[in-house]
Write a protein that holds these residues in place. Structure first.
Motif, PDB file in Angstrom:
ATOM      1  N   ARG B  56      53.423  98.260  15.929  1.00 47.91           N
ATOM      2  CA  ARG B  56      53.236  99.710  16.060  1.00 47.91           C
ATOM      3  C   ARG B  56      53.456 100.425  14.739  1.00 47.91           C
ATOM      4  NH1 ARG B  56      53.509 102.532  20.839  1.00 47.91           N
ATOM      5  NH2 ARG B  56      54.860 104.078  19.870  1.00 47.91           N
ATOM      6  N   GLU B  57      54.427  99.955  13.971  1.00 46.95           N
ATOM      7  CA  GLU B  57      54.656 100.595  12.669  1.00 46.95           C
ATOM      8  C   GLU B  57      53.462 100.376  11.750  1.00 46.95           C
ATOM      9  OE1 GLU B  57      58.450  99.995  10.828  1.00 46.95           O
ATOM     10  OE2 GLU B  57      59.500  99.882  12.747  1.00 46.95           O
ATOM     11  N   ALA B  58      52.907  99.181  11.812  1.00 45.68           N
ATOM     12  CA  ALA B  58      51.722  98.896  10.992  1.00 45.68           C
ATOM     13  C   ALA B  58      50.558  99.778  11.435  1.00 45.68           C
ATOM     14  CB  ALA B  58      51.350  97.422  11.100  1.00 45.68           C
ATOM     15  N   LEU B  59      50.394  99.928  12.739  1.00 44.10           N
ATOM     16  CA  LEU B  59      49.312 100.763  13.243  1.00 44.10           C
ATOM     17  C   LEU B  59      49.483 102.212  12.791  1.00 44.10           C
ATOM     18  CD1 LEU B  59      49.035  99.283  16.864  1.00 44.10           C
ATOM     19  CD2 LEU B  59      47.330  99.110  15.043  1.00 44.10           C
ATOM     20  N   ARG B  60      50.706 102.700  12.824  1.00 46.29           N
ATOM     21  CA  ARG B  60      50.934 104.080  12.376  1.00 46.29           C
ATOM     22  C   ARG B  60      50.592 104.239  10.907  1.00 46.29           C
ATOM     23  NH1 ARG B  60      51.384 106.629  16.213  1.00 46.29           N
ATOM     24  NH2 ARG B  60      52.672 106.113  18.024  1.00 46.29           N
ATOM     25  N   GLU B  61      50.928 103.234  10.108  1.00 50.70           N
ATOM     26  CA  GLU B  61      50.602 103.327   8.687  1.00 50.70           C
ATOM     27  C   GLU B  61      49.093 103.380   8.496  1.00 50.70           C
ATOM     28  OE1 GLU B  61      54.441 101.177   6.622  1.00 50.70           O
ATOM     29  OE2 GLU B  61      52.707  99.949   7.106  1.00 50.70           O
ATOM     30  N   LEU B  62      48.369 102.642   9.312  1.00 49.28           N
ATOM     31  CA  LEU B  62      46.914 102.662   9.204  1.00 49.28           C
ATOM     32  C   LEU B  62      46.350 104.006   9.653  1.00 49.28           C
ATOM     33  CD1 LEU B  62      46.199  99.031  10.389  1.00 49.28           C
ATOM     34  CD2 LEU B  62      45.768  99.965   8.120  1.00 49.28           C
ATOM     35  N   VAL B  63      47.020 104.629  10.603  1.00 48.34           N
ATOM     36  CA  VAL B  63      46.618 105.984  10.990  1.00 48.34           C
ATOM     37  C   VAL B  63      46.767 106.921   9.807  1.00 48.34           C
ATOM     38  CG1 VAL B  63      47.253 107.991  12.376  1.00 48.34           C
ATOM     39  CG2 VAL B  63      47.110 105.736  13.445  1.00 48.34           C
ATOM     40  N   ASP B  64      47.883 106.801   9.113  1.00 47.45           N
ATOM     41  CA  ASP B  64      48.125 107.707   7.989  1.00 47.45           C
ATOM     42  C   ASP B  64      47.208 107.406   6.819  1.00 47.45           C
ATOM     43  OD1 ASP B  64      50.296 109.347   9.012  1.00 47.45           O
ATOM     44  OD2 ASP B  64      51.388 107.471   9.108  1.00 47.45           O
ATOM     45  N   GLN B  65      46.640 106.219   6.791  1.00 45.63           N
ATOM     46  CA  GLN B  65      45.662 105.900   5.758  1.00 45.63           C
ATOM     47  C   GLN B  65      44.257 106.313   6.179  1.00 45.63           C
ATOM     48  OE1 GLN B  65      46.070 101.739   4.880  1.00 45.63           O
ATOM     49  NE2 GLN B  65      47.990 102.016   3.771  1.00 45.63           N
ATOM     50  N   GLY B  66      44.132 106.804   7.386  1.00 46.19           N
ATOM     51  CA  GLY B  66      42.832 107.250   7.843  1.00 46.19           C
ATOM     52  C   GLY B  66      41.961 106.162   8.440  1.00 46.19           C
ATOM     53  N   ILE B  67      42.506 104.942   8.556  1.00 39.13           N
ATOM     54  CA  ILE B  67      41.722 103.831   9.086  1.00 39.13           C
ATOM     55  C   ILE B  67      41.622 103.921  10.602  1.00 39.13           C
ATOM     56  CG2 ILE B  67      41.515 101.325   9.178  1.00 39.13           C
ATOM     57  CD1 ILE B  67      41.402 102.404   6.378  1.00 39.13           C
ATOM     58  N   LEU B  68      42.715 104.312  11.237  1.00 42.32           N
ATOM     59  CA  LEU B  68      42.768 104.427  12.688  1.00 42.32           C
ATOM     60  C   LEU B  68      43.062 105.872  13.078  1.00 42.32           C
ATOM     61  CD1 LEU B  68      45.040 101.318  13.487  1.00 42.32           C
ATOM     62  CD2 LEU B  68      42.542 101.396  13.270  1.00 42.32           C
ATOM     63  N   VAL B  69      42.864 106.168  14.348  1.00 41.54           N
ATOM     64  CA  VAL B  69      43.305 107.449  14.886  1.00 41.54           C
ATOM     65  C   VAL B  69      44.128 107.155  16.129  1.00 41.54           C
ATOM     66  CG1 VAL B  69      41.326 108.746  14.008  1.00 41.54           C
ATOM     67  CG2 VAL B  69      41.208 107.676  16.266  1.00 41.54           C
ATOM     68  N   SER B  70      44.982 108.069  16.497  1.00 39.91           N
ATOM     69  CA  SER B  70      45.809 107.856  17.685  1.00 39.91           C
ATOM     70  C   SER B  70      46.069 109.174  18.382  1.00 39.91           C
ATOM     71  CB  SER B  70      47.143 107.207  17.304  1.00 39.91           C
ATOM     72  OG  SER B  70      48.064 108.182  16.861  1.00 39.91           O
ATOM     73  N   GLU B  71      46.238 109.096  19.695  1.00 37.96           N
ATOM     74  CA  GLU B  71      46.647 110.242  20.481  1.00 37.96           C
ATOM     75  C   GLU B  71      47.802 109.805  21.366  1.00 37.96           C
ATOM     76  OE1 GLU B  71      43.541 113.121  22.176  1.00 37.96           O
ATOM     77  OE2 GLU B  71      42.415 111.275  21.843  1.00 37.96           O
ATOM     78  N   PRO B  72      48.762 110.722  21.588  1.00 34.80           N
ATOM     79  CA  PRO B  72      49.929 110.356  22.398  1.00 34.80           C
ATOM     80  C   PRO B  72      49.532 109.781  23.749  1.00 34.80           C
ATOM     81  CG  PRO B  72      50.266 112.495  21.369  1.00 34.80           C
ATOM     82  CD  PRO B  72      48.849 112.087  21.068  1.00 34.80           C
ATOM     83  N   TYR B  73      50.107 108.663  24.055  1.00 35.89           N
ATOM     84  CA  TYR B  73      49.913 107.986  25.348  1.00 35.89           C
ATOM     85  C   TYR B  73      48.486 107.485  25.553  1.00 35.89           C
ATOM     86  CZ  TYR B  73      54.472 109.929  26.445  1.00 35.89           C
ATOM     87  OH  TYR B  73      55.801 110.248  26.407  1.00 35.89           O
ATOM     88  N   LYS B  74      47.667 107.574  24.537  1.00 32.60           N
ATOM     89  CA  LYS B  74      46.306 107.070  24.665  1.00 32.60           C
ATOM     90  C   LYS B  74      46.003 105.964  23.659  1.00 32.60           C
ATOM     91  CE  LYS B  74      43.053 110.147  25.722  1.00 32.60           C
ATOM     92  NZ  LYS B  74      42.263 111.402  25.711  1.00 32.60           N
ATOM     93  N   GLY B  75      46.974 105.691  22.809  1.00 32.61           N
ATOM     94  CA  GLY B  75      46.829 104.524  21.949  1.00 32.61           C
ATOM     95  C   GLY B  75      46.029 104.723  20.687  1.00 32.61           C
ATOM     96  N   PHE B  76      45.677 103.592  20.086  1.00 29.11           N
ATOM     97  CA  PHE B  76      45.021 103.595  18.777  1.00 29.11           C
ATOM     98  C   PHE B  76      43.553 103.214  18.921  1.00 29.11           C
ATOM     99  CE2 PHE B  76      49.477 102.724  18.224  1.00 29.11           C
ATOM    100  CZ  PHE B  76      49.838 103.459  17.109  1.00 29.11           C
ATOM    101  N   ARG B  77      42.715 103.841  18.086  1.00 23.54           N
ATOM    102  CA  ARG B  77      41.312 103.466  18.012  1.00 23.54           C
ATOM    103  C   ARG B  77      40.897 103.398  16.555  1.00 23.54           C
ATOM    104  NH1 ARG B  77      40.235 108.071  20.210  1.00 23.54           N
ATOM    105  NH2 ARG B  77      38.266 108.244  19.107  1.00 23.54           N
ATOM    106  N   VAL B  78      39.918 102.566  16.282  1.00 20.93           N
ATOM    107  CA  VAL B  78      39.348 102.546  14.947  1.00 20.93           C
ATOM    108  C   VAL B  78      38.667 103.892  14.714  1.00 20.93           C
ATOM    109  CG1 VAL B  78      37.728 101.419  13.382  1.00 20.93           C
ATOM    110  CG2 VAL B  78      38.990 100.065  15.061  1.00 20.93           C
ATOM    111  N   ARG B  79      38.862 104.438  13.535  1.00 18.44           N
ATOM    112  CA  ARG B  79      38.328 105.754  13.252  1.00 18.44           C
ATOM    113  C   ARG B  79      36.811 105.782  13.455  1.00 18.44           C
ATOM    114  NH1 ARG B  79      40.279 109.399   9.422  1.00 18.44           N
ATOM    115  NH2 ARG B  79      38.879 111.145   9.066  1.00 18.44           N
ATOM    116  N   PRO B  80      36.344 106.697  14.291  1.00 14.80           N
ATOM    117  CA  PRO B  80      34.894 106.808  14.463  1.00 14.80           C
ATOM    118  C   PRO B  80      34.282 107.370  13.181  1.00 14.80           C
ATOM    119  CG  PRO B  80      36.107 108.016  16.164  1.00 14.80           C
ATOM    120  CD  PRO B  80      37.077 107.663  15.076  1.00 14.80           C
ATOM    121  N   VAL B  81      33.072 106.999  12.912  1.00 10.93           N
ATOM    122  CA  VAL B  81      32.423 107.495  11.704  1.00 10.93           C
ATOM    123  C   VAL B  81      31.268 108.410  12.098  1.00 10.93           C
ATOM    124  CG1 VAL B  81      33.034 105.450  10.415  1.00 10.93           C
ATOM    125  CG2 VAL B  81      30.841 105.569  11.563  1.00 10.93           C
ATOM    126  N   SER B  82      31.055 109.409  11.286  1.00 12.08           N
ATOM    127  CA  SER B  82      29.979 110.356  11.545  1.00 12.08           C
ATOM    128  C   SER B  82      29.379 110.760  10.209  1.00 12.08           C
ATOM    129  CB  SER B  82      30.512 111.591  12.269  1.00 12.08           C
ATOM    130  OG  SER B  82      31.320 112.347  11.384  1.00 12.08           O
TER     131      SER B  82
END
Lengths: 222, 222
Positions: B56-82
């Motif tokens: 989980r700590e690794a996942l949070r770091e990836l969120v802060d790097q912009g690689i992943l996104v997360s929402e409370p109680y909904k988990g992590f997803r790979v950042r969608p691209v547009s």
DNA sequence: TGCGATTTGTCCGTATGTATT
DNA sequence: TAATACATACGGACAAATCGC
């Protein structure tokens, strides 16, 4: 569904992790945790009455916001401040804010100006009360206006990161030197230029604004 | 004591958390985890043979790097691209890189030029081999040169954040469209301008360089 | 230099709250 | 509405690294 807020209104931090993060941030900005100070997990854990798991995640988020620093097996410390860091912060802000104004200039609207006026007045009146924490948030909100106007999410992300450091220095400035209500005219001039016709004048003013802010903080730190 | 490395040489990630972060990043850049894909903690935990805390700590770091996104109680997803994200990325890069060149211009040294030459040659030769992962790292290292030359830590931090997104788009571009060795002359011209006497010409070239890169990626995504 | 104490990093089992179907 | 899957959180335990003497 989302209010058009910046991160000003916590409304409610749903996760414990977010609450912990806010509490630690408040302690840092309030001067209870001083730059360079070590944060021991077990101690914090019992103080805040939370287990180490969410605490550690909150600490890592603060690291990524630039509030704390960490090294493997050596724990977390409040980010030390230096004149170099401050100099970099102001030069970075200057560059980003100029970029923001260039983008935002054709996107300004009457509603936007009304919002800017509101934030300007909020800032001026809260400065008069001497409530430091609120004054900092109002100052941040005032400067956030141009970033929001750009409608550029990535730019807003980077501004958000910078704004955390700005908070640190503003609180440090206040804790060491007292309030700084002497910038009233500067703030009003900034607002008027936002509403004016000359982008070049605005960009020039940003340089002055930042330079003066930098000098003021440096003087307070010495 | 520290080697003068960028983040190119992992050498050895001391903590499990760092190793996990790298493995997940590799899976994202390699296309195994696709944009928008959900990452389930328990599944990842057993796949990677680590407990959920460091994961989980690794996942949070990836969120802060912009690689992943997360929402409370909904988990992590790979950042969608547009296309919007991509547009913002390139405009942000343009602004930051121009700022970097303005700072770096008077700080250039013969040793610096030698280093840039080396990275240029590395990039050209690795492109010829078709090793995509290494080519991306070389491309990043090539563009990192100017940021390192500025000796501006905060600016380098912000570049580091951007570079993660650049990696994502480059890998996406490659996974969808094949290699893009067609930029050889552009790369060489960039290097020559770095070594040249006109900052204005350099800044102008950055605009062209970014615009072409943007168009190329957009075309590949459609 | 070494050794003990402290602290971080990691694991596991369990319980609870939330989202989704 | 109920059931399921999953994220969130707790507490205890131990290993690994650092720190202080």
């Amino acid at each position: 569904m989302n209010a058009p807020t910046t991160e000003l209104s916590p409304i409610e931090d749903r996760t414990l992790r977010a609450q912990v993060r806010r509490q630690i941030l408040d302690r840092v900005l309030g001067g209870h945790f001083k730059p360079g100070e070590r944060l021991v997990e077990t101690a914090l854990s019992s103080q805040l009455r939370v287990s180490r798991a969410p605490l550690r995640e909150a600490l890592r988020e603060l690291v990524d916001q630039g509030i704390l620093v960490s090294e493997p097996y050596k724990g977390f410390r409040v980010r030390p401040v230096s004149e170099r860091d401050l100099k970099e912060l102001f030069s970075m802000r200057t560059a980003l804010e100029k970029f923001a104004f260039a983008l935002a200039w054709p996107l300004r609207t009457p509603q936007g100006f009304a919002e800017l006026d509101k934030r300007h007045d909020d800032l001026m009146s809260i400065r008069a009360t001497g409530d430091q924490a609120k004054a900092i948030e109002c100052e941040i909100a005032f400067h956030a206006w141009v970033y929001e106007t750009t409608d550029h999410r990535l730019l807003m992300d980077h501004w958000a990161r910078l704004s955390h450091l700005v908070r640190i220095y503003m609180s440090l400035h206040h804790n060491l030197h007292g309030s700084h209500g002497e910038f009233g005219e500067m703030t009003t001039r900034y607002r008027d230029l936002c509403n004016g016709g000359s982008l070049d004048a605005m960009l020039l003013h940003i340089d002055e604004h930042m330079t003066q802010g930098f000098d003021s903080v440096v003087k307070a730190l010495k």
